[in-house]
Every structure is written in C-alpha cells, then in structure tokens.
Design a protein around this motif. Structure first.
Motif, PDB file in Angstrom:
ATOM      1  N   LEU A  37      69.170  -8.701   4.952  1.00 27.26           N
ATOM      2  CA  LEU A  37      68.753  -9.492   3.785  1.00 27.26           C
ATOM      3  C   LEU A  37      69.566 -10.785   3.692  1.00 27.26           C
ATOM      4  O   LEU A  37      69.033 -11.836   3.328  1.00 27.26           O
ATOM      5  CB  LEU A  37      68.922  -8.683   2.499  1.00 27.26           C
ATOM      6  CG  LEU A  37      67.714  -7.879   2.036  1.00 27.26           C
ATOM      7  CD1 LEU A  37      67.999  -7.193   0.708  1.00 27.26           C
ATOM      8  CD2 LEU A  37      66.464  -8.749   1.915  1.00 27.26           C
ATOM      9  N   GLN A  40      67.921 -13.055   6.198  1.00 24.76           N
ATOM     10  CA  GLN A  40      66.581 -13.504   5.802  1.00 24.76           C
ATOM     11  C   GLN A  40      66.626 -14.483   4.632  1.00 24.76           C
ATOM     12  O   GLN A  40      65.725 -15.295   4.473  1.00 24.76           O
ATOM     13  CB  GLN A  40      65.713 -12.294   5.441  1.00 24.76           C
ATOM     14  CG  GLN A  40      65.316 -11.479   6.660  1.00 24.76           C
ATOM     15  CD  GLN A  40      64.676 -10.159   6.279  1.00 24.76           C
ATOM     16  OE1 GLN A  40      65.032  -9.530   5.288  1.00 24.76           O
ATOM     17  NE2 GLN A  40      63.727  -9.723   7.088  1.00 24.76           N
ATOM     18  N   ILE A 128      62.228 -16.151  -2.439  1.00 24.21           N
ATOM     19  CA  ILE A 128      61.811 -14.867  -3.022  1.00 24.21           C
ATOM     20  C   ILE A 128      62.303 -13.740  -2.141  1.00 24.21           C
ATOM     21  O   ILE A 128      62.369 -13.868  -0.917  1.00 24.21           O
ATOM     22  CB  ILE A 128      60.275 -14.809  -3.223  1.00 24.21           C
ATOM     23  CG1 ILE A 128      59.893 -13.520  -3.937  1.00 24.21           C
ATOM     24  CG2 ILE A 128      59.523 -14.963  -1.911  1.00 24.21           C
ATOM     25  CD1 ILE A 128      58.595 -13.589  -4.687  1.00 24.21           C
ATOM     26  N   MET A 129      62.642 -12.634  -2.783  1.00 23.53           N
ATOM     27  CA  MET A 129      63.124 -11.476  -2.024  1.00 23.53           C
ATOM     28  C   MET A 129      62.633 -10.212  -2.720  1.00 23.53           C
ATOM     29  O   MET A 129      62.850 -10.047  -3.925  1.00 23.53           O
ATOM     30  CB  MET A 129      64.659 -11.500  -2.008  1.00 23.53           C
ATOM     31  CG  MET A 129      65.296 -10.229  -1.543  1.00 23.53           C
ATOM     32  SD  MET A 129      67.096 -10.368  -1.513  1.00 23.53           S
ATOM     33  CE  MET A 129      67.519 -10.078  -3.226  1.00 23.53           C
ATOM     34  N   GLY A 137      54.933  -4.923   0.758  1.00 17.01           N
ATOM     35  CA  GLY A 137      53.549  -4.692   1.161  1.00 17.01           C
ATOM     36  C   GLY A 137      52.677  -4.181   0.029  1.00 17.01           C
ATOM     37  O   GLY A 137      51.574  -3.699   0.250  1.00 17.01           O
ATOM     38  N   LYS A 193      62.126 -23.160   2.603  1.00 20.69           N
ATOM     39  CA  LYS A 193      62.630 -23.189   3.973  1.00 20.69           C
ATOM     40  C   LYS A 193      62.558 -21.772   4.499  1.00 20.69           C
ATOM     41  O   LYS A 193      63.149 -20.852   3.913  1.00 20.69           O
ATOM     42  CB  LYS A 193      64.067 -23.699   4.001  1.00 20.69           C
ATOM     43  CG  LYS A 193      64.180 -25.161   3.667  1.00 20.69           C
ATOM     44  CD  LYS A 193      65.627 -25.591   3.710  1.00 20.69           C
ATOM     45  CE  LYS A 193      65.755 -27.044   3.304  1.00 20.69           C
ATOM     46  NZ  LYS A 193      67.151 -27.419   3.057  1.00 20.69           N
ATOM     47  N   ASN A 198      60.435 -15.268  10.293  1.00 16.41           N
ATOM     48  CA  ASN A 198      59.964 -14.615   9.073  1.00 16.41           C
ATOM     49  C   ASN A 198      58.467 -14.858   8.867  1.00 16.41           C
ATOM     50  O   ASN A 198      58.043 -15.608   7.990  1.00 16.41           O
ATOM     51  CB  ASN A 198      60.781 -15.127   7.884  1.00 16.41           C
ATOM     52  CG  ASN A 198      60.746 -14.167   6.705  1.00 16.41           C
ATOM     53  OD1 ASN A 198      59.822 -13.360   6.617  1.00 16.41           O
ATOM     54  ND2 ASN A 198      61.720 -14.265   5.834  1.00 16.41           N
ATOM     55  N   THR A 199      57.661 -14.170   9.673  1.00 14.97           N
ATOM     56  CA  THR A 199      56.213 -14.408   9.629  1.00 14.97           C
ATOM     57  C   THR A 199      55.606 -13.975   8.292  1.00 14.97           C
ATOM     58  O   THR A 199      54.646 -14.578   7.820  1.00 14.97           O
ATOM     59  CB  THR A 199      55.510 -13.652  10.774  1.00 14.97           C
ATOM     60  OG1 THR A 199      55.987 -12.307  10.774  1.00 14.97           O
ATOM     61  CG2 THR A 199      55.785 -14.272  12.123  1.00 14.97           C
ATOM     62  N   ALA A 200      56.198 -12.939   7.679  1.00 11.14           N
ATOM     63  CA  ALA A 200      55.660 -12.451   6.398  1.00 11.14           C
ATOM     64  C   ALA A 200      55.807 -13.533   5.326  1.00 11.14           C
ATOM     65  O   ALA A 200      54.857 -13.849   4.601  1.00 11.14           O
ATOM     66  CB  ALA A 200      56.386 -11.174   5.972  1.00 11.14           C
ATOM     67  N   ALA A 203      53.493 -16.519   6.002  1.00  9.68           N
ATOM     68  CA  ALA A 203      52.104 -16.202   5.635  1.00  9.68           C
ATOM     69  C   ALA A 203      51.930 -16.217   4.120  1.00  9.68           C
ATOM     70  O   ALA A 203      50.922 -16.710   3.593  1.00  9.68           O
ATOM     71  CB  ALA A 203      51.716 -14.829   6.204  1.00  9.68           C
TER      72      ALA A 203
END
Ligand code: COA
Length: 255
Positions: A37, A40, A128-129, A137, A193, A198-200, A203
């Motif tokens: 985390l 990310q 955002i996290m 999901g 940024k 980090n494709t999620a 997207a």
C-alpha cells in the motif's frame, strides 16, 4: 482543510465519507504499515506519533482535503432513516457510530498546489485507496470518487478561497456566507498521478474521463491523468460523474 470540518457525505446505499479525525488514526496506521500500500500510494512509513501529527496537520492544512471512506449508512440497521430529498445538510450522523474501525474501508483525498503554467489555476491531485483488500472490486472506489468529486464541485469556491487565504477561516454556512473575496487562483483542475503498474487505478480514473497528459510515463514511472473542463460545464464530466439523488451532506457530530 477546514471546508469539510464537521461534514459527512453520504451516497445512499453506496458509501459514507467522514472527515479524517484522530479516532481513525489507529486503523489508518495499520493500513499504511503494508509495504505494498505504501508503494501504491507513494507513501512513506510513519511512526505512530508521526501518524497522529500528520492527521492533525491534514485537518487544518489549506492544501489537503481528506475523507475516510466508510460503509454506507444503510448497513446500520438501527440508524434512523435519513431523507434524501435534497442536497442540503438535512441530517446528522454521529462519529464513533458510523465510522467505527470495522466500518472503515479506505481514504480519498486531494492535494492542492499552484499550477506553474497558469497563474489562475490550482491543481487538485486526487488519491484514493480501498485499504481493506476484501472490499475491493465491489464498487467502493467508484462510489467514493464520484461522491468526493461532487463534494469538490459543490464547494469549489470555498476550497479555492481557503487554499488562497491561509490565515482566514473559510467555513461558510447560511449564518456565515461566502466572503465577497475572489481568490487570485479561481480555477481548479483535477488530476491524478498513477504508477504505470496500477492498471486498476488507471482504468478507474479513465472511466471518469481523466485523460493522459503525455504519451509516456514520467521519470518516476507515473501517468499523469487530468479531467479537463472540470467546473467549466464540461459535458463528459457531468455525465460520467453524476451522483443522482442519493447524495447528501450531513452534520458529523461527536457521539
Ligand atoms: C485502485 C483501487 C482504488 C480500486 O478500488 P476498488 O474499490 O476495487 O474499485 P471499484 O470496485 O470501485 O472499481 C472501479 C473501477 O476500477 C477499475 N478496476 C478495479 N479493479 C480492477 C482490476 N483488478 N483490474 C482492472 N481494473 C480494475 C475498473 O475500471 C472498475 O470499474 P468497473 O467495475 O466498472 O470495471 C484499489 O484497488 C486500491 O485501493 N488499490 C491500492 C491503492 C491504490 O492503488 N490507489 C490508487 C492510487 S492513485
């Protein structure tokens, strides 16, 4: 920032945002002890006391707007139902009831800075996290971001004023109307940024109409994505970020 002091934001059966307070630090600190985390979210590990100091500073700093993302109010059966008839502050929620550690799922925040290329513009960097992995999901990030951006859009004048005038309290209520001052920087551009892995997240932001500002990632391996036209009546922004009639701002009061 003080603009969200004492304000909780509910999106019906989707999500509840509450201001980041000291009661949330323990869980937040647990989350941020996770090296993945940290990576990310481009965060450095903090000691316990530093985490509390950081929370205090985020509460009042003119350049940081932070909410904790919690489970929606509809998941508390004993709570008195709240009318969602309009978008004004019509109800209240209690801290320590709606935002217990087990109801916290993540955070959403905006860091403001001057745009060096435009002296009328402020850049709002969104982060955002969803820290609780089993909660990913399920649409929490989408709902939290839509709600947060709607809050920003609703309060953009107050936000820019607070950012531009560090020493002045800018809580504007019906009894304390918006001062007639025009902030020197009166436009806000939202951006994020995002690490290239980090494709999620990429997207997620692109689905709201954020676009890459360059064809390549930065020296730090990050995409910079922007929402052009925010606050200027951009159609894509309004369609993609509509909250419907479930949006409600509530007073966030001490239990
Ligand atoms: C990125 C993150 C915020 C997504 O949260 P989430 O609650 O799982 O996301 P949601 O369920 O609301 O999904 C929203 C959109 O994100 C994208 N998305 C989410 N998970 C995805 C995945 N595993 N792969 C690809 N896209 C994904 C999709 O576009 C999705 O929309 P869709 O369901 O309509 O396809 C979450 O994984 C997270 O917190 N990661 C760690 C911290 C982080 O990377 N933060 C971003 C820093 S800017």
């Amino acid at each position: 920032m003080r603009v969200n002091q004492g304000v909780a934001v509910s999106l019906k059966d989707k999500v509840l945002l509450v201001p980041y307070e000291s009661r949330h630090v323990e869980r937040y600190h647990e989350w941020m002890s996770d090296p993945l985390l940290q990576e990310q979210t481009s965060s450095l590990p903090l000691t316990h006391p530093d985490e509390y100091a950081m929370q205090k500073s985020w509460r009042v700093d003119r350049d940081k707007l932070t909410f904790i993302i919690c489970l929606p109010l509809t998941t508390i059966p004993s709570l008195t139902p709240i009318s969602t008839a309009d978008e004004t502050t019509t109800g209240q929620v209690r801290s320590g009831e709606v935002d217990t550690p087990e109801r916290m799922v993540g955070d959403v925040n905006m860091f403001l800075s001057d745009d060096d290329e435009n002296d009328e513009r402020v850049l709002g960097e969104l982060e955002i996290m969803i820290a609780e992995k089993e909660m990913r999901g399920k649409g929490f990030a989408r709902s939290a971001l839509v709600t947060f951006i709607h809050f920003i859009r609703t309060h953009v004048s107050d936000i820019l004023l607070e950012y531009s005038t560090p020493s002045s309290p800018t809580i504007t209520t019906s009894s304390n109307p918006i001062p007639a001052t025009i902030p020197p920087r009166n436009k806000l551009t939202l951006h994020a940024k995002i690490s290239q892995e980090n494709t999620a997240s990429l997207a997620l932001f692109e689905s709201f109409g954020f676009c890459k500002t360059r064809e390549e990632v930065s020296y730090f391996g990050e995409w910079d994505v922007r929402l052009e036209g925010f606050g200027e009546g951009g159609v894509s922004e309004i369609e993609a970020l509509a909250v419907g009639d479930g949006y409600q701002e509530l007073r966030y009061v001490e239990a």
